[in-house]
Design an enzyme around this catalytic site. Structure first.
Site, PDB file in Angstrom:
ATOM      1  CD  GLU A  21      11.825  10.142  15.055  1.00  0.00           C
ATOM      2  OE1 GLU A  21      10.699   9.737  14.808  1.00  0.00           O
ATOM      3  OE2 GLU A  21      12.500   9.383  14.093  1.00  0.00           O
ATOM      4  CG  HIS A  53      16.920  16.491   7.126  1.00  0.00           C
ATOM      5  ND1 HIS A  53      15.659  16.266   6.443  1.00  0.00           N
ATOM      6  CD2 HIS A  53      17.277  15.215   7.668  1.00  0.00           C
ATOM      7  CE1 HIS A  53      15.488  14.970   6.559  1.00  0.00           C
ATOM      8  NE2 HIS A  53      16.429  14.279   7.276  1.00  0.00           N
TER       9      HIS A  53
HETATM   10  C1  LIG Z   1      11.064  11.462  11.637  1.00  0.00           C
HETATM   11  C2  LIG Z   1      12.243  11.008  11.130  1.00  0.00           C
HETATM   12  N1  LIG Z   1      13.088  10.275  11.872  1.00  0.00           N
HETATM   13  C3  LIG Z   1      14.367   9.925  11.424  1.00  0.00           C
HETATM   14  C4  LIG Z   1      14.587  10.339  10.204  1.00  0.00           C
HETATM   15  C5  LIG Z   1      16.090  10.028   9.604  1.00  0.00           C
HETATM   16  N2  LIG Z   1      15.983   8.815   8.683  1.00  0.00           N
HETATM   17  C6  LIG Z   1      15.913   9.299   7.270  1.00  0.00           C
HETATM   18  S1  LIG Z   1      15.679   7.947   6.515  1.00  0.00           S
HETATM   19  C7  LIG Z   1      16.050   6.861   7.746  1.00  0.00           C
HETATM   20  C8  LIG Z   1      15.756   5.307   7.547  1.00  0.00           C
HETATM   21  C9  LIG Z   1      14.424   4.947   6.921  1.00  0.00           C
HETATM   22  O1  LIG Z   1      14.305   3.638   6.831  1.00  0.00           O
HETATM   23  P1  LIG Z   1      13.190   3.175   5.768  1.00  0.00           P
HETATM   24  O2  LIG Z   1      12.006   3.576   6.422  1.00  0.00           O
HETATM   25  O3  LIG Z   1      13.177   1.579   6.124  1.00  0.00           O
HETATM   26  O4  LIG Z   1      13.535   3.554   4.462  1.00  0.00           O
HETATM   27  P2  LIG Z   1      14.641   3.151   3.761  1.00  0.00           P
HETATM   28  O5  LIG Z   1      15.585   4.413   3.904  1.00  0.00           O
HETATM   29  O6  LIG Z   1      15.176   1.842   3.919  1.00  0.00           O
HETATM   30  O7  LIG Z   1      14.251   3.328   2.057  1.00  0.00           O
HETATM   31  C10 LIG Z   1      16.053   7.546   8.953  1.00  0.00           C
HETATM   32  C11 LIG Z   1      16.411   7.043  10.101  1.00  0.00           C
HETATM   33  C12 LIG Z   1      13.853  11.130   9.475  1.00  0.00           C
HETATM   34  N3  LIG Z   1      14.020  11.379   8.005  1.00  0.00           N
HETATM   35  N4  LIG Z   1      12.514  11.448   9.837  1.00  0.00           N
END
Ligand SMILES: Cc1ncc(C[n+]2csc(CCOP(=O)(O)OP(=O)(O)O)c2C)c(N)n1
Ligand SMILES: [Mg+2]
Lengths: 327, 325
Positions: free
Chosen positions: A60, A129
């Site tokens: 971000e 959130h």
């Molecule tokens: C700072 C932040 N940005 C975006 C999100 C929204 N978000 C939650 S999980 C996710 C995907 C995360 O991907 P990864 O790190 O690969 O973990 P996975 O969900 O695949 O276990 C996103 C974009 C968040 N929670 N925090």
């Protein structure tokens, strides 16, 4: 007139602008095939392609900063931050950079970007959130802050935000996305800094923002049946703030109740209350100004606790009555 | 009949098998309860990733710590949080591990050394650096594993944390569960390198790639990193290749990937099936033992649901408790 949802109104506003202005593009997480966490950009990648509907890595501070750099060199980016809580990850780029560049550079350069982001509680997403952080941003000279409460306003205010030569933070309440309302098909603009009287009344002015506008209108209907006539004002933008409309209304009714979902302490309601009491409306007040806002707690997960942490219709009714029956 | 694989005895091996099954059943159960409207909010299931959670945490001692993720139910179970308390939390009940206030995304259990799942990607890695700093400054001897996804690996805070851990030579293991996607973002589109573990070079720490579907390989590589950390030699980055079988969160049409790809991972790389086959081949597990283990899992899950459903809702008075210490 045809009815569309709040979410569709936002998408339509962006799509129309992107057809007209090739400098406008979108950046954010999962805005492409996924259509955004709340479906706002659904289908846009089909029309505009990957260049202009730009899926970002989960970075971000990086892509918000990139939007600043792109805006000051002539583009007009729209950034989607998946939840407004993550604004706090971008905050240096917003507060230290985008908001101050033009001033620091002696009036040279501009940062015409829109940062759209869903805020608010009500869906069980808990403490990280569900926040409403608009007052933090409305505290920053150089930014503009918008909080639409209807599909019609969302479309028109977003158009104005995209036309702005300054950085605009545009809050979309998650619980409003599904709300339907009449929205013209053609593009139109609602100027930033112009409040809207959502309901006219005589006895008390309710100044409400975002989803609290809808709850206040509901409260007003119930209060009407008990003989209390409420005027409901939606500032629509906190920065700039249409002080005049608020002051004129309070001069008429002599009573004011300010309602927002954000935590009451240090919330923008304090600013609105001060604007009223510093103005000539002070002399017309028949009761102290009442503020309603979220409790001083992080938003909890359990649905009943969650509901009890921010004002509901019954709280607004109670707040209005406390103001009316005083004096 | 050998009852050992490498230096792991039968008890430990069967415990690993039990935990992997417990995680899978827990996830399937809550998915079902969610569909039935019993659970609220959102949840991120880790079905398919049991090998990474259990393998990595099996390399730890009870006093070691972890930081967990939004997809952290398996990590909580592997770190041995009472699943009754986890289930009650997902039900939002007063008896939940966080009194119904945190929910799925904020599962923590400081008593067992789980410093918390996180709703903010990248935040936990910095916490792990700090927890490892405490261990080092006070000579406490524990190590910390911080879990994060392929998606989160692109957060600035993760990079800053790795550099900090390296320059301060801290006992922390950066464990990336690369399940190929961050929400809809394929790791292939979101990073320009083949392996996230390759980034280790940039911070001056060792980097290892492991097959996340092989729980024993995950454990072995993690053990080496733990040993290194305990000896004061500093951090390690481990990347486990794995897959999340389900959508990102409760509902997700998975438009960003193909069913062929899903099928390959599910049919050929199921960590539980692969481990089971190995246990049977090596004579560690027979059908009767397996039946007993699966029965124990079933009972534990049923017990957790019953506990959660019978538990009271939190009181409105509790709303303002626990804001300050
Ligand atoms: C700072 C932040 N940005 C975006 C999100 C929204 N978000 C939650 S999980 C996710 C995907 C995360 O991907 P990864 O790190 O690969 O973990 P996975 O969900 O695949 O276990 C996103 C974009 C968040 N929670 N925090
Ligand atoms: Mg991932």
């Amino acid at each position: 007139m045809r009815e569309i949802t709040f979410q569709q109104a936002i998408r339509e506003s962006m799509s129309q602008e992107m057809r007209e202005n090739e400098l406008v593009y979108l950046m954010g997480e999962d805005i492409g095939v996924y259509g955004g966490a709340f479906g706002v950009t659904n289908g846009m990648i089909g029309e505009f392609g990957k260049e202009r509907i730009r899926d970002t890595p989960i970075s971000e501070i990086g892509f918000t900063g990139a939007a600043v750099g792109s805006a000051i060199t002539g583009m007009r980016p729209i950034v989607e931050i998946q939840f407004s809580d993550f604004l706090l990850v971008t905050i240096d780029q917003l507060v230290n950079q985008a908001a101050k560049m033009r001033y620091m550079f002696g009036g040279k350069g501009k940062v015409p970007m829109v940062l759209r982001t869903p805020n608010g509680s009500g869906l069980g997403f808990a403490a990280q959130h569900s926040q409403s952080l608009e007052a933090w941003l409305a505290h920053i000279p150089g930014l503009k802050v918008v909080q639409p409460s209807t599909p019609y306003d969302a479309k028109g205010l977003l158009k104005a935000a995209m036309d702005e030569d300054n950085t605009v933070v545009f809050f979309e309440h998650k619980m409003l996305y599904g709300m339907k309302g009449e929205v013209p098909e053609e593009a139109y603009s609602i100027p930033l800094g112009k409040a809207d009287v959502k309901r006219e009344g005589q006895d008390v002015t309710i100044i409400a923002t975002s989803i609290m506008v809808q709850r206040s209108l509901e409260a007003a209907v119930q209060l009407e049946s008990e003989g209390i006539s409420c005027e409901v004002i939606d500032p629509r933008t906190l920065l700039p703030l249409d002080e005049e409309t608020i002051i004129e209304s309070v001069k008429k009714t002599g009573r004011a109740v300010v309602v927002h979902e954000a935590v009451k302490r240090g919330g923008f309601g304090g600013e609105i209350a001060s604007v009223i009491q510093e103005s000539e409306a002070f002399d017309y007040l028949d009761a102290p100004i009442q503020r309603l806002g979220g409790r001083f707690i992080p938003i909890p997960y359990n649905p009943e606790l969650e509901k009890n942490s921010v004002p509901q219709v019954a709280d607004i009714i109670e707040g209005v009555k406390a103001t009316i029956y005083r004096s | 009949m050998s009852t050992q694989i490498g230096n792991l005895d039968q008890d430990k091996l069967l415990q690993i098998y039990y935990q992997m099954n417990l995680i899978r059943e827990f996830e399937m159960e809550i998915e079902k309860q969610f569909m039935r409207g019993k659970l609220y909010g959102t949840m991120h299931l880790c079905i398919g990733q049991e090998g990474t959670a259990v393998g990595a945490i099996a390399a730890l001692e009870p006093e070691d710590k972890i930081t967990s993720t939004h997809r952290g139910h398996g990590l909580s179970i592997a770190k041995e949080t009472d699943i009754n308390l986890m289930m009650a939390e997902l039900y939002g009940k007063a008896t939940g591990i966080s009194k119904g206030k945190g929910g799925s995304m904020h599962l923590a259990d400081l008593d067992v050394g789980n410093l918390g799942a996180n709703g903010i990607l990248g935040a936990g890695q910095a916490h792990a650096v700090g927890a490892a700093l405490t261990s080092k400054m006070r000579d406490l001897g524990y190590v910390v594993i911080t879990f994060f996804g392929d998606g989160a690996s692109n957060e600035g805070a993760v990079h800053e944390s790795m550099n900090l851990a390296a320059v301060w030579e801290l006992p922390v293991i950066f464990f990336c569960e690369n399940n190929q996607y961050g929400m809809s973002g394929s790791v292939k589109d979101m990073t320009k390198i083949e392996n996230i573990a390759d980034r280790a070079v940039a911070y001056g720490m060792p980097g290892h790639i492991v097959n996340g579907s092989d729980v024993l390989e995950v454990m072995k590589v993690t053990q080496q990193a733990v040993e290194r950390a305990r000896k004061g030699e500093g951090p390690t980055l481990i990347e486990a290749k794995t897959y999340r079988w389900k959508g990102h969160s409760k509902s997700d049409p998975k438009k960003y990937r193909t069913s062929d790809e899903e099928k390959e991972w599910i049919d050929e790389r199921d960590p539980i099936v692969l481990f089971r086959n190995k246990l049977i081949e090596d004579g560690v597990l027979n059908e009767e033992q397996e039946k007993k283990i699966l029965q124990k899992v079933k009972k534990a899950i049923e017990g957790a649901v019953e506990f959660a459903e019978d538990s009271p809702e939190p009181s409105i008075e509790s709303l303002e408790e626990d804001v300050y210490a």
